[in-house]
Write a protein that holds these residues in place. Structure first.
Motif, mmCIF file in Angstrom:
data_model
loop_
_atom_site.group_PDB
_atom_site.id
_atom_site.type_symbol
_atom_site.label_atom_id
_atom_site.label_comp_id
_atom_site.label_asym_id
_atom_site.label_seq_id
_atom_site.Cartn_x
_atom_site.Cartn_y
_atom_site.Cartn_z
ATOM 1 N N PRO A 1 0.796 -1.225 0.000
ATOM 2 C CA PRO A 1 0.000 0.000 0.000
ATOM 3 C C PRO A 1 0.835 1.283 0.000
ATOM 4 O O PRO A 1 0.462 2.275 -0.640
ATOM 5 N N SER B 1 2.379 2.145 11.837
ATOM 6 C CA SER B 1 1.149 2.904 11.632
ATOM 7 C C SER B 1 1.295 4.372 12.021
ATOM 8 O O SER B 1 2.080 4.727 12.907
ATOM 9 N N CYS C 1 -7.825 6.106 2.817
ATOM 10 C CA CYS C 1 -8.731 4.993 3.156
ATOM 11 C C CYS C 1 -8.800 3.965 2.030
ATOM 12 O O CYS C 1 -8.898 2.755 2.279
ATOM 13 N N ASP C 2 -8.736 4.443 0.779
ATOM 14 C CA ASP C 2 -8.805 3.530 -0.368
ATOM 15 C C ASP C 2 -7.547 2.673 -0.487
ATOM 16 O O ASP C 2 -7.624 1.498 -0.874
ATOM 17 N N ARG D 1 -4.865 -0.528 3.038
ATOM 18 C CA ARG D 1 -5.602 -1.700 3.499
ATOM 19 C C ARG D 1 -4.694 -2.912 3.376
ATOM 20 O O ARG D 1 -4.092 -3.145 2.339
ATOM 21 N N TYR D 2 -4.590 -3.682 4.462
ATOM 22 C CA TYR D 2 -3.728 -4.866 4.484
ATOM 23 C C TYR D 2 -4.571 -6.093 4.792
ATOM 24 O O TYR D 2 -5.432 -6.057 5.686
ATOM 25 N N TYR E 1 -9.603 -7.163 6.499
ATOM 26 C CA TYR E 1 -8.459 -6.291 6.283
ATOM 27 C C TYR E 1 -8.188 -5.437 7.512
ATOM 28 O O TYR E 1 -9.087 -5.147 8.294
ATOM 29 N N ARG E 2 -6.926 -5.049 7.647
ATOM 30 C CA ARG E 2 -6.568 -3.958 8.552
ATOM 31 C C ARG E 2 -6.647 -2.688 7.736
ATOM 32 O O ARG E 2 -6.011 -2.569 6.688
ATOM 33 N N GLU E 3 -7.438 -1.752 8.174
ATOM 34 C CA GLU E 3 -7.635 -0.525 7.415
ATOM 35 C C GLU E 3 -7.753 0.662 8.354
ATOM 36 O O GLU E 3 -7.709 0.512 9.581
ATOM 37 N N HIS F 1 -8.994 3.244 10.780
ATOM 38 C CA HIS F 1 -10.125 3.159 11.706
ATOM 39 C C HIS F 1 -10.036 4.254 12.763
ATOM 40 O O HIS F 1 -8.944 4.718 13.106
#
Length: 304
Positions: free
Chosen positions: A165, A212, A258-259, A262-263, A270-272, A274
């Motif tokens: 990403p 992160s 946000c698009d 994502r993992y 997915y981890r996205e 949040h």
């Protein structure tokens, strides 16, 4: 070798992506973003843990090769770390000036031609911009790290894998909306491992690290817009600001984040990006997942 380091110190190439805006760089907006010291603290503290936890030398000096305006030093101070003396270095004259302006001593040098003496430091960190090192010079950077480390010292290389990403973000957003563009190849996993082993490092270990970004705001919307602002400033998305204005650019940047970030998280999702409410801080927190490749290696101990 000495003549080579002097020439590299004097000649910094035709462009400086992290220079002054008037010279086509994104240094000013990058510095604005880095005022939010806590945003990247999670990953930076983990990198510092790797170096300090594995250093087998008497030296506590850690050379931050791509130190910019001194963010790693500020994170260490913010979290009260005293297990490393960080030497902030950067090739960009503007970044070095900004570090000094904020009270952080910094040295102008290129990562492939270090000014430090042989076997003089305990750790070397190459992070947050490693892909800017030309492919042909990456082996030289590892060799220079090996040279300046004391036996038992640690070299840590940090980057983001191709097609991850982060790589997509650079290709589809930064290269399109930043005045500097962003056409730099990231380290392949095998390339990074081979780079350290070829330089002479042992115990070479590649891992994936949670790097992160975390931002906060009084409301959920404010926290979202703060993440958008941070990303737009950090990566110099001036074309978005010109097209959409401040508020619109922050909102659009958040949508792009946000698009893209994502993992895959097992088979279930997915981890996205949040948001959550932090009761202890009475504030909303937004976390943007990033996964970094980290490869570390130790200089062999001197043989008796």
């Amino acid at each position: 070798m000495e003549d080579q380091r002097i020439r590299a110190f004097e000649l910094f190439g035709p462009t400086d992506d992290f220079g002054h805006t008037d010279n086509g760089g994104r240094g000013e907006s990058y510095v604005v973003a880095q005022r939010s010291t806590r945003t990247r603290a999670r990953g930076i503290n983990q990198l510092l843990d790797i170096v300090t936890g594995n250093n087998r030398t008497a030296s506590r000096v850690l050379v931050d090769l791509l130190g910019g305006d001194g963010l790693v030093s500020r994170v260490a101070a913010l979290t009260g770390r005293d297990d490393a003396v960080i030497a902030t270095c950067d090739a960009s004259p503007f970044m070095v000036e900004q570090a000094w302006a904020s009270g952080i001593p910094a040295l102008r040098q290129r990562a492939e031609a270090l000014l430090f003496r042989d076997e003089s430091v305990g750790g070397v960190l190459l992070a947050y911009g490693s892909h800017h090192i030309p492919v042909a010079e990456r082996g030289t950077v590892a060799e220079e790290a090996f040279r300046v480390l004391q036996p038992g010292g640690i070299f840590v290389l940090h980057d983001f894998l191709p097609d991850s990403p982060v790589d997509v973000w650079f290709r589809k957003v930064v290269d399109v909306y930043a005045a500097t563009g962003h056409d730099y190849p990231h380290f392949e996993r095998d390339e990074a491992v081979s780079c350290l082993r070829s330089a002479g490092f042992e115990d070479v270990a590649p891992v994936l690290m949670d790097d992160s970004f975390v931002v906060s705001g009084a409301t959920k919307e404010q926290a979202e817009l703060e993440l958008g602002r941070y990303m737009a400033d950090m990566y110099g998305l001036e074309k978005l600001y010109d097209e959409l204005g401040m508020q619109g650019a922050c909102r659009r940047t958040f949508e792009l984040v946000c698009d893209i970030f994502r993992y895959e998280d097992g088979a279930d999702g997915y981890r996205e990006v949040h948001a959550s409410f932090d009761e202890s801080e009475s504030a909303w927190t937004v976390t943007m997942p990033r996964e970094a490749l980290v490869v570390s290696g130790r200089k062999p101990a001197a043989r008796s």
